[in-house]
Write a protein that holds these residues in place. Structure first.
Motif, PDB file in Angstrom:
ATOM      1  N   CYS A   4       0.983  -1.216  -0.251  1.00 25.21           N
ATOM      2  CA  CYS A   4      -0.116  -0.034  -0.013  1.00 25.21           C
ATOM      3  C   CYS A   4       0.795   1.289  -0.082  1.00 25.21           C
ATOM      4  O   CYS A   4       1.691   1.376   0.942  1.00 25.21           O
ATOM      5  CB  CYS A   4      -1.149   0.121   0.981  1.00 25.21           C
ATOM      6  N   ALA A   5       0.579   2.095  -0.814  1.00 29.54           N
ATOM      7  CA  ALA A   5       1.547   3.341  -1.179  1.00 29.54           C
ATOM      8  C   ALA A   5       0.897   4.634  -0.337  1.00 29.54           C
ATOM      9  O   ALA A   5       0.967   5.591  -0.551  1.00 29.54           O
ATOM     10  CB  ALA A   5       1.418   3.624  -2.588  1.00 29.54           C
ATOM     11  N   CYS A   6      -0.515   4.560   0.421  1.00 28.14           N
ATOM     12  CA  CYS A   6      -1.333   5.419   0.920  1.00 28.14           C
ATOM     13  C   CYS A   6      -0.230   6.351   1.904  1.00 28.14           C
ATOM     14  O   CYS A   6       0.858   5.668   2.627  1.00 28.14           O
ATOM     15  CB  CYS A   6      -2.095   5.032   1.693  1.00 28.14           C
ATOM     16  N   ALA A   7      -0.510   7.314   2.364  1.00 31.79           N
ATOM     17  CA  ALA A   7       0.237   8.316   3.094  1.00 31.79           C
ATOM     18  C   ALA A   7       0.379   7.533   4.611  1.00 31.79           C
ATOM     19  O   ALA A   7       1.829   7.988   5.134  1.00 31.79           O
ATOM     20  CB  ALA A   7      -0.699   9.543   3.368  1.00 31.79           C
ATOM     21  N   VAL A   8      -0.574   6.867   5.293  1.00 25.08           N
ATOM     22  CA  VAL A   8      -0.091   6.440   6.434  1.00 25.08           C
ATOM     23  C   VAL A   8       0.623   5.213   6.473  1.00 25.08           C
ATOM     24  O   VAL A   8       1.430   5.088   7.205  1.00 25.08           O
ATOM     25  CB  VAL A   8      -1.572   6.080   7.169  1.00 25.08           C
ATOM     26  N   CYS A   9       0.492   4.443   5.312  1.00 29.39           N
ATOM     27  CA  CYS A   9       1.323   3.065   5.412  1.00 29.39           C
ATOM     28  C   CYS A   9       2.952   3.602   4.837  1.00 29.39           C
ATOM     29  O   CYS A   9       3.935   2.934   5.075  1.00 29.39           O
ATOM     30  CB  CYS A   9       0.875   2.225   4.312  1.00 29.39           C
ATOM     31  N   GLN A  10       3.136   4.772   4.181  1.00 36.89           N
ATOM     32  CA  GLN A  10       4.228   5.380   4.042  1.00 36.89           C
ATOM     33  C   GLN A  10       4.887   6.309   4.946  1.00 36.89           C
ATOM     34  O   GLN A  10       5.935   7.146   4.810  1.00 36.89           O
ATOM     35  CB  GLN A  10       4.156   6.020   2.672  1.00 36.89           C
ATOM     36  N   SER A  11       4.037   6.583   6.097  1.00 40.17           N
ATOM     37  CA  SER A  11       4.431   7.698   7.088  1.00 40.17           C
ATOM     38  C   SER A  11       5.657   7.276   7.828  1.00 40.17           C
ATOM     39  O   SER A  11       5.941   6.081   8.085  1.00 40.17           O
ATOM     40  CB  SER A  11       3.430   7.880   7.997  1.00 40.17           C
ATOM     41  N   ASN A  12       6.331   8.161   8.034  1.00 39.65           N
ATOM     42  CA  ASN A  12       7.708   8.239   8.983  1.00 39.65           C
ATOM     43  C   ASN A  12       7.362   8.322  10.355  1.00 39.65           C
ATOM     44  O   ASN A  12       8.478   8.019  11.139  1.00 39.65           O
ATOM     45  CB  ASN A  12       8.620   9.245   8.530  1.00 39.65           C
ATOM     46  N   ASP A  13       6.191   8.421  10.844  1.00 34.46           N
ATOM     47  CA  ASP A  13       5.814   8.483  12.303  1.00 34.46           C
ATOM     48  C   ASP A  13       5.801   7.137  12.726  1.00 34.46           C
ATOM     49  O   ASP A  13       5.011   6.269  12.270  1.00 34.46           O
ATOM     50  CB  ASP A  13       4.236   9.286  12.358  1.00 34.46           C
ATOM     51  N   PRO A  14       6.629   7.025  13.684  1.00 36.44           N
ATOM     52  CA  PRO A  14       6.805   5.557  14.315  1.00 36.44           C
ATOM     53  C   PRO A  14       5.405   5.118  14.875  1.00 36.44           C
ATOM     54  O   PRO A  14       5.147   3.929  14.926  1.00 36.44           O
ATOM     55  CB  PRO A  14       7.776   5.537  15.342  1.00 36.44           C
ATOM     56  N   ARG A  15       4.328   5.969  15.318  1.00 35.45           N
ATOM     57  CA  ARG A  15       3.202   5.657  15.749  1.00 35.45           C
ATOM     58  C   ARG A  15       2.333   5.218  14.539  1.00 35.45           C
ATOM     59  O   ARG A  15       1.239   4.666  14.824  1.00 35.45           O
ATOM     60  CB  ARG A  15       2.479   6.880  16.640  1.00 35.45           C
ATOM     61  N   ASP A  16       2.503   5.223  13.341  1.00 39.62           N
ATOM     62  CA  ASP A  16       1.902   4.712  12.499  1.00 39.62           C
ATOM     63  C   ASP A  16       2.386   3.377  11.728  1.00 39.62           C
ATOM     64  O   ASP A  16       1.949   2.764  10.822  1.00 39.62           O
ATOM     65  CB  ASP A  16       1.951   5.749  10.997  1.00 39.62           C
ATOM     66  N   LYS A  17       3.463   2.823  12.549  1.00 39.07           N
ATOM     67  CA  LYS A  17       3.812   1.479  12.203  1.00 39.07           C
ATOM     68  C   LYS A  17       3.141   0.447  13.115  1.00 39.07           C
ATOM     69  O   LYS A  17       3.458   0.449  14.343  1.00 39.07           O
ATOM     70  CB  LYS A  17       5.406   1.422  12.499  1.00 39.07           C
ATOM     71  N   ARG A  18       2.267  -0.128  12.725  1.00 41.45           N
ATOM     72  CA  ARG A  18       1.194  -1.024  13.650  1.00 41.45           C
ATOM     73  C   ARG A  18       1.425  -2.268  13.530  1.00 41.45           C
ATOM     74  O   ARG A  18       1.216  -2.956  12.446  1.00 41.45           O
ATOM     75  CB  ARG A  18      -0.001  -0.543  13.583  1.00 41.45           C
ATOM     76  N   LEU A  19       1.879  -3.400  14.478  1.00 40.14           N
ATOM     77  CA  LEU A  19       1.768  -4.716  14.468  1.00 40.14           C
ATOM     78  C   LEU A  19       0.285  -5.018  14.927  1.00 40.14           C
ATOM     79  O   LEU A  19      -0.516  -4.135  15.261  1.00 40.14           O
ATOM     80  CB  LEU A  19       2.953  -5.281  15.375  1.00 40.14           C
ATOM     81  N   ARG A  20      -0.005  -6.032  15.003  1.00 44.73           N
ATOM     82  CA  ARG A  20      -1.262  -6.833  15.213  1.00 44.73           C
ATOM     83  C   ARG A  20      -1.663  -6.594  16.625  1.00 44.73           C
ATOM     84  O   ARG A  20      -0.728  -6.341  17.675  1.00 44.73           O
ATOM     85  CB  ARG A  20      -1.431  -8.202  14.941  1.00 44.73           C
TER      86      ARG A  20
END
Ligand SMILES: [Zn+2]
Ligand SMILES: [Zn+2]
Ligand SMILES: [Zn+2]
Length: 244
Positions: free
Chosen positions: A4-20
């Motif tokens: 996915c190339a959306c802004a959230v999936c490409q975000s550099n904010d570590p809080r947008d990196k979500r595991l299950r």
């Protein structure tokens, strides 16, 4: 999301990196309890320093909440003991099918299967000095469980709270609750629905969880009411649990 190339999936904010979705309860000088065993459990335990487990509690049988069960092997080895795991009868039925090799009693060359003490949840229970109150929820048509520990409640994967469950979460100070996205979904609360439930439960503070990539961390947080925030991987909260 993969691919996915959306802004959230490409975000550099570590809080947008979500595991299950999963939580770990660490009682000071006491219990270490995991809620759900996600497919990311190994990475989560390594990242957040979960080195032993007194028990695992299951909310429901979906893949994103159970598929890491095999990682319990490592805790068996470290602790030289089986790990007590708690789930409803229905959830055990599917876990035993999915992980047939753990439960079929056959010897396997090379060994290496998780050792699990099966406990069935039929109501409130005590584990490792902690009092646990299961909170029945609806995840679409499926009945699943949230859990309350003292003044803290974790209600993931829900689209409705049955009448009988509202009293079970009364007086909660810290609430974590499902909010998938803004668009209506058949098995998860939207942000607006989660906010309605939060307003009714009226905790001191609430955190949204199980967000999809529709919800970027910073921009979503900015529009939430006071006392409500998005949770993120690694978020640590203090709460007062009930001793058994
Ligand atoms: Zn995306
Ligand atoms: Zn689910
Ligand atoms: Zn889920």
């Amino acid at each position: 999301m993969i691919g996915c190339a959306c802004a959230v999936c490409q975000s550099n904010d570590p809080r947008d990196k979500r595991l299950r979705p999963s939580i770990h309860i660490a009682v000071e000088g006491g219990a270490s309890i995991l809620v759900d065993t996600t497919p990311d459990l190994r990475q989560q335990a390594l990242t957040y320093g979960v080195t032993r487990l007194d028990a695992v509690l299951y909310t429901h049988n979906h893949a994103d909440h159970v598929l890491g069960l095999d990682e319990i092997r490592r805790f068996n080895f470290v602790q030289d003991a089986p790990i007590p795991c708690y789930a409803t009868e229905d959830v055990w039925k599917t876990i035993k099918r999915t992980f047939y090799y753990v439960f079929d009693g056959l010897e396997r060359q090379g060994g290496g299967i998780p050792r699990i003490d099966v406990h069935e949840i039929t109501g409130a229970f005590d584990v490792a000095g902690l009092h646990v109150v299961p909170v029945p929820l609806f995840h679409g048509q499926m009945p699943i469980l949230g859990f309350r520990f003292g003044d803290f409640a974790y209600l993931t994967d829900c689209s409705a709270i049955p009448d009988a469950s509202w009293p079970l979460v009364a007086g909660v100070e810290t609430l974590v609750i499902d909010a998938l996205r803004d668009k209506k979904h058949s098995t998860h609360f939207t942000v607006a629905e989660a906010l309605e439930a939060i307003a009714r439960i009226a905790p001191r503070r609430a955190y949204l969880t199980h967000m999809s990539h529709d919800l970027g961390h910073a921009e979503t947080n900015a529009r939430l009411p006071r006392g409500v925030e998005l949770a993120y991987d690694g978020l640590s909260l203090d709460a007062r649990v009930d001793a058994s």
